[in-house]
Enzyme design. Structure first.
Site, PDB file in Angstrom:
ATOM      1  N   GLU A  88       0.824  -1.212   0.000  1.00  0.00           N
ATOM      2  CA  GLU A  88       0.000   0.000   0.000  1.00  0.00           C
ATOM      3  C   GLU A  88       0.852   1.254   0.000  1.00  0.00           C
ATOM      4  O   GLU A  88       0.561   2.219  -0.727  1.00  0.00           O
ATOM      5  CB  GLU A  88      -0.932  -0.030   1.203  1.00  0.00           C
ATOM      6  N   GLU A 134      -5.155  -9.557   1.145  1.00  0.00           N
ATOM      7  CA  GLU A 134      -6.145  -9.373   2.204  1.00  0.00           C
ATOM      8  C   GLU A 134      -7.302 -10.370   2.123  1.00  0.00           C
ATOM      9  O   GLU A 134      -7.818 -10.815   3.146  1.00  0.00           O
ATOM     10  CB  GLU A 134      -6.676  -7.935   2.179  1.00  0.00           C
TER      11      GLU A 134
END
Length: 263
Positions: free
Chosen positions: A117, A137
């Site tokens: 990220e 995720e």
């Protein structure tokens, strides 16, 4: 005690190294605060014109520290506290994007979770041959944050972004290069020297148009053609009113390197 993030300035370039190699640079909550402090320092220091992020050891960052994450699963962190932390993380992305100076990620290894990220929040990504990305995720019952749903499809396209996020699988350096997620792939020994050389070349350019390029390209996602044309005129007028333009012209005529001051 060893610092979790190392921060130094080399001429006009600031270098950040995530420094928990024994746990693949897994992020602690305290490291997020440290990174905020560094970004604010880079913003306020006119001598720094480019920021480089990398990791020590075998990883850029393998994600959030599992011991801290376990505190939530064990009920030691409330949902309210978790939301506050998530809001802070989103603010980290805003701070990186709004920093008026380029940020380059030198991705030396695994970029997973918050590592991936942070990397895609940077303006440019350069990868080691040993690097890989994972947006895993879905494999952990979680969801991406830090602007992944905004940045990733713009970098690699809708279909590839769907594939990366829905499979949660590894994407190596060569695949990341082919997808447009990184702009260069280097050997592990070449990665940081190459990145720092690029950063130095950027830092030697005039700060005002450098800032305007970063802002202009970011806003090109949301502006139509007419608004983009107007923004280009406004940006050119800002450059025409600068002392750096005069310095650039004089340096060219005098066959010397320009000394830009950002004025």
């Amino acid at each position: 005690m060893e610092q979790d993030i190392l921060y130094e300035k080399q001429q006009k370039v600031a270098l950040v190294r995530f420094n928990r190699p024994q746990v693949l640079n897994a992020f602690l909550l305290s490291m997020v605060d440290d990174l905020f402090d560094i970004l604010n320092d880079v913003r306020s220091d006119d001598s720094v014109r480019v920021l480089v992020l990398t990791g020590n050891g075998r990883a850029f960052s393998a994600g959030i520290d599992l011991e801290e994450q376990a505190q939530f699963l064990q009920g030691e962190i409330t949902l309210k506290a978790a939301r506050q932390h998530l809001v802070k993380m989103q603010d980290l992305t805003r701070t990186m994007v709004n920093l008026p100076k380029p940020i380059i990620a030198a991705i030396n290894g695994a970029a997973v979770g918050i590592g991936a990220e942070i990397a895609i929040s940077c303006d440019i990504r350069i990868a080691s041959e040993t690097a890989f990305f994972m947006f895993a995720e879905v494999k952990r019952g979680l969801f991406e944050t830090n602007g992944v749903t905004y940045f990733l499809p713009r970098l690699v396209g809708y279909g590839r972004a769907m594939e990366m996020m829905l499979t949660g699988e590894k994407y190596g350096a060569s695949d990341a290069l082919a997808a447009g997620l990184v702009t260069n792939v280097k050997t592990p020994d070449e990665l940081l020297p190459f990145t720092l050389d690029m950063a130095q070349r950027m830092a030697d350019n005039a700060p005002i148009p450098t800032r305007l390029v970063k802002m202009g390209l970011q806003r090109s996602y949301t502006l139509d053609l007419e608004a983009s044309l107007q923004r280009e005129v406004d940006s050119m007028m800002e450059c025409l009113g600068s002392q750096d333009l005069r310095e650039g012209v004089l340096a060219f005529m005098e066959k010397r390197k320009p000394q830009y001051r950002g004025e």
